[in-house]
Design a protein around this motif. Sequence first.
Motif, PDB file in Angstrom:
ATOM      1  N   HIS A 255       3.738  31.256  13.124  1.00 25.00           N
ATOM      2  CA  HIS A 255       4.518  31.947  12.118  1.00 25.00           C
ATOM      3  C   HIS A 255       4.107  33.419  12.040  1.00 25.00           C
ATOM      4  O   HIS A 255       2.963  33.786  12.347  1.00 25.00           O
ATOM      5  CB  HIS A 255       4.354  31.280  10.744  1.00 25.00           C
ATOM      6  CG  HIS A 255       2.939  31.262  10.240  1.00 25.00           C
ATOM      7  ND1 HIS A 255       2.326  32.369   9.685  1.00 25.00           N
ATOM      8  CD2 HIS A 255       2.004  30.274  10.228  1.00 25.00           C
ATOM      9  CE1 HIS A 255       1.083  32.069   9.333  1.00 25.00           C
ATOM     10  NE2 HIS A 255       0.854  30.809   9.655  1.00 25.00           N
TER      11      HIS A 255
ATOM     12  N   ASP B  90       2.366  35.518  15.211  1.00 19.70           N
ATOM     13  CA  ASP B  90       3.003  34.787  16.304  1.00 19.70           C
ATOM     14  C   ASP B  90       3.027  35.560  17.618  1.00 19.70           C
ATOM     15  O   ASP B  90       4.044  35.661  18.291  1.00 19.70           O
ATOM     16  CB  ASP B  90       4.430  34.387  15.908  1.00 19.70           C
ATOM     17  CG  ASP B  90       5.280  35.573  15.497  1.00 19.70           C
ATOM     18  OD1 ASP B  90       4.719  36.619  15.125  1.00 19.70           O
ATOM     19  OD2 ASP B  90       6.523  35.458  15.571  1.00 19.70           O
TER      20      ASP B  90
ATOM     21  N   LYS C 251       8.291  28.580  21.164  1.00 21.85           N
ATOM     22  CA  LYS C 251       8.173  27.201  20.688  1.00 21.85           C
ATOM     23  C   LYS C 251       8.742  26.199  21.685  1.00 21.85           C
ATOM     24  O   LYS C 251       8.555  24.992  21.535  1.00 21.85           O
ATOM     25  CB  LYS C 251       8.887  27.057  19.346  1.00 21.85           C
ATOM     26  CG  LYS C 251       8.282  27.914  18.248  1.00 21.85           C
ATOM     27  CD  LYS C 251       9.048  27.775  16.937  1.00 21.85           C
ATOM     28  CE  LYS C 251       8.480  28.687  15.868  1.00 21.85           C
ATOM     29  NZ  LYS C 251       9.230  28.592  14.594  1.00 21.85           N
TER      30      LYS C 251
END
Length: 248
Positions: A69, A73, A159
Amino acid sequence: MKQLTTIFLSLLLILTSSYATAQTQQLEQTKQTKPTEATLHHKQRQGLHGMLLFSNGAELFASHLPMFHAPHDMQVIFSLTVQDKQLQHSLISQLAQQNTIWSIEPEAFDLSNLGSAQQLSISQFTANIYQGHFERGGVKRYTQQITVNRLIVKQVLSKSLPSQRHYQKITPDNQPIQYYALRIEGRPGIDHIIKVESEPTANNQRNLADDFSFPFAPQAPSDHAIAEKLAIKPEKVNTLYLETGDLK
């Protein structure tokens, strides 16, 4: 009648001029208060960015301790110099000989701008240096101004799960100690820094592979598996840092 018309036109001219002046002032004020692209970028990853500190016996290196986050990140690895030259030499020697964690706690800054070529680029910052993890019981030993020498890795975390776990050599060849970092890709992720003691070849070189990969797996490969991949003795490979909890 003619006189009234003249007065009316004069008043109209004054009102029109006043309105135009007010509009111009409002526009200038809007320009001054509206965030510019550079200002917005400057706030993108503003925060306190803890880092792992380590040495190959010739230089000091830092690796940002990331999360998925914002503002953390990004995976960022770079070589560095501390302001105190005597301390620089001491840390280089001490950290190269140890397999324990050292870390740095910098002042708050925008990680996006670290070492960048943009106007707001950050090449120096002040940081506390800890023996141990700065958030997990480490002991503060020094406070120093740190200079970024060169960026080695700088990427926004992805991700998306990859097909391979890719390791990149992050320190120069021909040094007794060399390091590999796992490129952090896929959530949950793994932050994995490997320390390798390299042995000289017949021509006195210490060159290791620039990178290597394993098929994707939820866990990090063992030191023994990495030693096999690099074709070196298992006792020459040690995990310096392994973190999964911050990357869930």
